[in-house]
Scaffold this motif. Structure first.
Motif, PDB file in Angstrom:
ATOM      1  N   UNK A 164       0.900  -1.129   0.189  1.00 56.42           N
ATOM      2  CA  UNK A 164      -0.085   0.119   0.091  1.00 56.42           C
ATOM      3  C   UNK A 164       0.901   1.215   0.008  1.00 56.42           C
ATOM      4  N   UNK A 165       0.404   2.557  -0.442  1.00 58.70           N
ATOM      5  CA  UNK A 165       1.128   3.571  -0.371  1.00 58.70           C
ATOM      6  C   UNK A 165       1.175   4.278   0.809  1.00 58.70           C
ATOM      7  N   UNK A 166       0.156   4.498   1.483  1.00 62.12           N
ATOM      8  CA  UNK A 166      -0.017   4.864   2.864  1.00 62.12           C
ATOM      9  C   UNK A 166       1.034   4.289   3.791  1.00 62.12           C
ATOM     10  N   UNK A 167       1.664   5.301   4.621  1.00 58.20           N
ATOM     11  CA  UNK A 167       2.355   4.735   5.844  1.00 58.20           C
ATOM     12  C   UNK A 167       1.310   4.518   6.965  1.00 58.20           C
ATOM     13  N   UNK A 168       0.467   3.484   7.048  1.00 56.43           N
ATOM     14  CA  UNK A 168      -0.460   3.268   8.249  1.00 56.43           C
ATOM     15  C   UNK A 168       0.044   2.038   8.839  1.00 56.43           C
ATOM     16  N   UNK A 169      -0.145   1.938  10.322  1.00 46.06           N
ATOM     17  CA  UNK A 169       0.036   1.217  10.963  1.00 46.06           C
ATOM     18  C   UNK A 169      -1.147   1.103  11.963  1.00 46.06           C
ATOM     19  N   UNK A 170      -2.006  -0.100  11.636  1.00 48.90           N
ATOM     20  CA  UNK A 170      -3.383   0.095  12.379  1.00 48.90           C
ATOM     21  C   UNK A 170      -3.989  -1.495  12.130  1.00 48.90           C
ATOM     22  N   UNK A 171      -5.067  -1.699  13.229  1.00 53.13           N
ATOM     23  CA  UNK A 171      -5.634  -3.023  12.965  1.00 53.13           C
ATOM     24  C   UNK A 171      -6.853  -2.501  12.980  1.00 53.13           C
ATOM     25  N   UNK A 172      -7.783  -2.777  11.734  1.00 51.06           N
ATOM     26  CA  UNK A 172      -9.031  -2.351  11.605  1.00 51.06           C
ATOM     27  C   UNK A 172     -10.208  -3.537  11.483  1.00 51.06           C
ATOM     28  N   UNK A 173     -10.847  -3.643  12.426  1.00 49.84           N
ATOM     29  CA  UNK A 173     -11.794  -4.691  12.458  1.00 49.84           C
ATOM     30  C   UNK A 173     -12.876  -4.684  11.443  1.00 49.84           C
ATOM     31  N   UNK A 174     -13.110  -5.702  10.816  1.00 47.51           N
ATOM     32  CA  UNK A 174     -14.027  -5.864   9.520  1.00 47.51           C
ATOM     33  C   UNK A 174     -15.712  -5.738  10.190  1.00 47.51           C
ATOM     34  N   UNK A 175     -16.395  -5.024  10.248  1.00 49.95           N
ATOM     35  CA  UNK A 175     -17.690  -4.916  10.712  1.00 49.95           C
ATOM     36  C   UNK A 175     -17.661  -5.369  12.036  1.00 49.95           C
ATOM     37  N   UNK A 176     -18.628  -6.383  12.428  1.00 53.17           N
ATOM     38  CA  UNK A 176     -18.682  -6.948  13.874  1.00 53.17           C
ATOM     39  C   UNK A 176     -17.973  -8.269  13.609  1.00 53.17           C
ATOM     40  N   UNK A 177     -17.356  -8.632  12.900  1.00 55.08           N
ATOM     41  CA  UNK A 177     -16.763  -9.876  12.600  1.00 55.08           C
ATOM     42  C   UNK A 177     -15.495 -10.146  13.315  1.00 55.08           C
ATOM     43  N   UNK A 178     -14.787 -11.056  13.449  1.00 52.31           N
ATOM     44  CA  UNK A 178     -13.428 -11.244  13.932  1.00 52.31           C
ATOM     45  C   UNK A 178     -12.402 -11.243  13.107  1.00 52.31           C
ATOM     46  N   UNK A 179     -12.720 -10.716  11.579  1.00 55.42           N
ATOM     47  CA  UNK A 179     -11.830 -10.580  10.712  1.00 55.42           C
ATOM     48  C   UNK A 179     -11.295  -9.117  10.908  1.00 55.42           C
ATOM     49  N   UNK A 180      -9.890  -8.956  10.504  1.00 56.34           N
ATOM     50  CA  UNK A 180      -9.101  -7.861  10.691  1.00 56.34           C
ATOM     51  C   UNK A 180      -8.545  -7.368   9.305  1.00 56.34           C
ATOM     52  N   UNK A 181      -8.130  -6.138   8.757  1.00 56.09           N
ATOM     53  CA  UNK A 181      -7.401  -5.726   8.063  1.00 56.09           C
ATOM     54  C   UNK A 181      -6.095  -5.278   8.878  1.00 56.09           C
ATOM     55  N   UNK A 182      -4.919  -5.967   8.596  1.00 53.99           N
ATOM     56  CA  UNK A 182      -3.784  -5.521   9.258  1.00 53.99           C
ATOM     57  C   UNK A 182      -2.953  -4.660   8.293  1.00 53.99           C
ATOM     58  N   UNK A 183      -2.471  -3.589   8.557  1.00 51.56           N
ATOM     59  CA  UNK A 183      -1.732  -2.471   7.915  1.00 51.56           C
ATOM     60  C   UNK A 183      -0.314  -2.028   8.669  1.00 51.56           C
ATOM     61  N   UNK A 184       0.618  -2.163   8.079  1.00 55.83           N
ATOM     62  CA  UNK A 184       1.898  -1.876   8.541  1.00 55.83           C
ATOM     63  C   UNK A 184       3.085  -2.192   7.770  1.00 55.83           C
ATOM     64  N   UNK A 185       4.316  -2.186   8.458  1.00 59.28           N
ATOM     65  CA  UNK A 185       5.440  -2.481   7.751  1.00 59.28           C
ATOM     66  C   UNK A 185       5.905  -4.066   8.149  1.00 59.28           C
ATOM     67  N   UNK A 186       5.977  -4.909   6.968  1.00 60.50           N
ATOM     68  CA  UNK A 186       6.412  -6.051   6.839  1.00 60.50           C
ATOM     69  C   UNK A 186       8.006  -6.307   7.136  1.00 60.50           C
ATOM     70  N   UNK A 187       8.168  -7.346   8.039  1.00 60.45           N
ATOM     71  CA  UNK A 187       9.358  -7.840   8.288  1.00 60.45           C
ATOM     72  C   UNK A 187       9.544  -9.188   7.927  1.00 60.45           C
ATOM     73  N   UNK A 188      10.491  -9.921   8.132  1.00 65.35           N
ATOM     74  CA  UNK A 188      10.755 -11.212   7.860  1.00 65.35           C
ATOM     75  C   UNK A 188       9.826 -12.326   8.639  1.00 65.35           C
ATOM     76  N   UNK A 189       9.553 -12.165   9.661  1.00 64.75           N
ATOM     77  CA  UNK A 189       8.541 -12.936  10.365  1.00 64.75           C
ATOM     78  C   UNK A 189       7.685 -12.215  11.351  1.00 64.75           C
ATOM     79  N   UNK A 190       7.501 -11.007  11.089  1.00 61.76           N
ATOM     80  CA  UNK A 190       6.530  -9.968  11.801  1.00 61.76           C
ATOM     81  C   UNK A 190       6.181  -8.912  11.109  1.00 61.76           C
ATOM     82  N   UNK A 191       4.853  -8.413  11.546  1.00 60.82           N
ATOM     83  CA  UNK A 191       4.323  -7.109  10.864  1.00 60.82           C
ATOM     84  C   UNK A 191       4.174  -5.972  11.942  1.00 60.82           C
ATOM     85  N   UNK A 192       4.623  -5.085  11.782  1.00 68.47           N
ATOM     86  CA  UNK A 192       4.587  -3.844  12.759  1.00 68.47           C
ATOM     87  C   UNK A 192       3.348  -3.018  12.516  1.00 68.47           C
ATOM     88  N   UNK A 193       2.262  -3.113  13.057  1.00 67.12           N
ATOM     89  CA  UNK A 193       0.811  -2.407  12.990  1.00 67.12           C
ATOM     90  C   UNK A 193       0.763  -1.545  14.211  1.00 67.12           C
TER      91      UNK A 193
END
Length: 130
Positions: free
Chosen positions: A61-90
Motif C-alpha cells: 500500500x502507498x500509505x504509511x499506516x500502522x493499524x488494526x481495522x476490524x471488519x464490521x462486527x466480525x473477527x476478521x481484521x485488516x492489518x496494515x503496517x510494515x512487513x518484516x521477515x517474520x512479523x508485521x509492525x501495525x
C-alpha cells in the motif's frame, strides 16, 4: 511478540473472545491459550499472533499506516503496517508463526495490508500479574 495487555472486555457468551489494549491499540481477539482466570481491568503478559483460514494475500500500500481495522462486527481484521521477515509492525507487532511471510520477501520493509480471520492472544504464565 510479547506484551503486557490490559483486559478491557470479556464476552459473556463466547469464552475465548477478549478485548485488550496494548500501547493504546485496542482490539478484539481470541484467547487461544489462557492458563489462568483473567479479569477486566487487569494487565497480563500476552503473545500476539494471527489466524488465517484461507489463502493469505499481502498487498503493498502507498500509505504509511500502522493499524488494526476490524471488519464490521466480525473477527476478521485488516492489518496494515510494515512487513518484516517474520512479523508485521501495525502499531503492535504480530508474529508470523506459520511462515506465511516467506512467500512475500519482495515486500519486506514496505507498507502492506493483509486480511486475517482473527487475531490470536496467548496469555503467558508469569509469577505475578500486573
Amino acid at each position: 511478540m510479547n506484551y503486557i495487555a490490559l483486559v478491557k472486555r470479556l464476552d459473556p457468551l463466547i469464552e475465548e473472545e477478549v478485548t485488550i489494549e496494548i500501547n493504546g491499540v485496542e482490539f478484539t481477539g481470541f484467547a487461544s491459550i489462557c492458563p489462568y482466570e483473567i479479569e477486566i481491568g487487569k494487565s497480563y503478559p500476552v503473545f500476539i499472533g494471527f489466524t488465517v483460514l484461507e489463502d493469505l494475500k499481502i498487498y503493498e500500500i502507498r500509505e504509511e499506516k500502522k493499524e488494526l481495522e476490524r471488519i464490521a462486527s466480525s473477527y476478521e481484521y485488516y492489518i496494515r503496517g510494515v512487513l518484516h521477515e517474520d512479523t508485521i509492525d501495525a502499531g503492535i507487532v504480530l508474529t508470523d508463526e506459520d511462515d506465511y511471510f516467506s512467500e512475500y520477501t519482495e515486500l519486506i520493509g514496505r507498507n502492506v495490508e493483509m486480511k486475517v480471520a482473527r487475531i490470536s492472544i496467548d496469555f503467558l504464565r508469569a509469577s505475578t500479574h500486573l
